[in-house]
Design a protein around this motif. Structure first.
Motif, PDB file in Angstrom:
ATOM      1  N   PHE A   8       0.771  -1.452   0.239  1.00  0.00           N
ATOM      2  CA  PHE A   8      -0.040  -0.114   0.185  1.00  0.00           C
ATOM      3  C   PHE A   8       0.296   1.083   0.124  1.00  0.00           C
ATOM      4  O   PHE A   8       0.753   2.000  -0.675  1.00  0.00           O
ATOM      5  N   ALA A  22      -8.437  10.259  -3.299  1.00  0.00           N
ATOM      6  CA  ALA A  22      -8.240   9.343  -3.465  1.00  0.00           C
ATOM      7  C   ALA A  22      -7.783   8.476  -5.038  1.00  0.00           C
ATOM      8  O   ALA A  22      -8.612   9.684  -6.065  1.00  0.00           O
ATOM      9  N   ASN A  24      -7.804   6.471  -8.647  1.00  0.00           N
ATOM     10  CA  ASN A  24      -7.852   4.840  -8.874  1.00  0.00           C
ATOM     11  C   ASN A  24      -6.706   4.105  -9.374  1.00  0.00           C
ATOM     12  O   ASN A  24      -7.114   3.515  -9.462  1.00  0.00           O
ATOM     13  N   THR A  27      -5.961   2.128  -6.313  1.00  0.00           N
ATOM     14  CA  THR A  27      -6.900   1.117  -6.121  1.00  0.00           C
ATOM     15  C   THR A  27      -6.430   0.262  -7.109  1.00  0.00           C
ATOM     16  O   THR A  27      -6.334  -0.805  -7.024  1.00  0.00           O
ATOM     17  N   LEU A  30      -3.186  -1.750  -6.820  1.00  0.00           N
ATOM     18  CA  LEU A  30      -3.311  -2.638  -5.001  1.00  0.00           C
ATOM     19  C   LEU A  30      -4.336  -4.038  -5.871  1.00  0.00           C
ATOM     20  O   LEU A  30      -4.611  -5.074  -5.127  1.00  0.00           O
ATOM     21  N   MET A  31      -5.666  -3.567  -6.382  1.00  0.00           N
ATOM     22  CA  MET A  31      -6.043  -4.937  -7.053  1.00  0.00           C
ATOM     23  C   MET A  31      -5.266  -5.666  -8.253  1.00  0.00           C
ATOM     24  O   MET A  31      -4.984  -7.493  -7.702  1.00  0.00           O
ATOM     25  N   ARG A  49      -6.804  -6.800  -1.035  1.00  0.00           N
ATOM     26  CA  ARG A  49      -8.811  -6.219  -1.452  1.00  0.00           C
ATOM     27  C   ARG A  49      -8.901  -4.885  -0.007  1.00  0.00           C
ATOM     28  O   ARG A  49      -9.444  -3.367  -0.853  1.00  0.00           O
ATOM     29  N   ALA A  52      -6.840  -1.948  -0.640  1.00  0.00           N
ATOM     30  CA  ALA A  52      -7.616  -0.908  -1.951  1.00  0.00           C
ATOM     31  C   ALA A  52      -9.127  -0.148  -2.565  1.00  0.00           C
ATOM     32  O   ALA A  52      -9.356   0.928  -2.647  1.00  0.00           O
ATOM     33  N   LEU A  53     -10.468  -1.358  -1.147  1.00  0.00           N
ATOM     34  CA  LEU A  53     -11.352  -0.612  -1.344  1.00  0.00           C
ATOM     35  C   LEU A  53     -11.607   0.602  -0.290  1.00  0.00           C
ATOM     36  O   LEU A  53     -12.151   1.473  -0.715  1.00  0.00           O
ATOM     37  N   THR A  55      -9.378   2.756  -0.129  1.00  0.00           N
ATOM     38  CA  THR A  55      -8.075   3.850  -0.711  1.00  0.00           C
ATOM     39  C   THR A  55      -9.870   4.016  -1.445  1.00  0.00           C
ATOM     40  O   THR A  55     -10.249   5.680  -1.245  1.00  0.00           O
ATOM     41  N   LEU A  56     -10.855   3.307  -1.656  1.00  0.00           N
ATOM     42  CA  LEU A  56     -11.926   4.594  -2.162  1.00  0.00           C
ATOM     43  C   LEU A  56     -13.026   4.842  -1.737  1.00  0.00           C
ATOM     44  O   LEU A  56     -13.907   6.078  -2.082  1.00  0.00           O
TER      45      LEU A  56
END
Length: 60
Positions: A8, A22, A24, A27, A30-31, A49, A52-53, A55-56
């Protein structure tokens, strides 16, 4: 857990932000790492995951 945190932080440090929101790109990175880790280390993939979520959900 440490590997997820390191991934991260690497993603955050590599992506310059201009608008303060944030990213994308972070994200997506990370995904992608989660998908790559899924076969060999499912727990690490799960943690990536979740990061990543998270960060959204960041709102500044």
């Amino acid at each position: 857990m440490f590997n997820s945190l390191a991934d991260f932080l690497r993603a955050v440090m590599r992506t310059p932000r201009m608008d303060g929101g944030a990213s994308n790109g972070i994200t997506a990175q990370l995904m992608e790492r989660a998908d790559a880790a899924a076969g060999s280390d499912p727990m690490h993939a799960f943690e990536l995951r979740r990061a990543a979520l998270a960060t959204l959900g960041v709102v500044r």
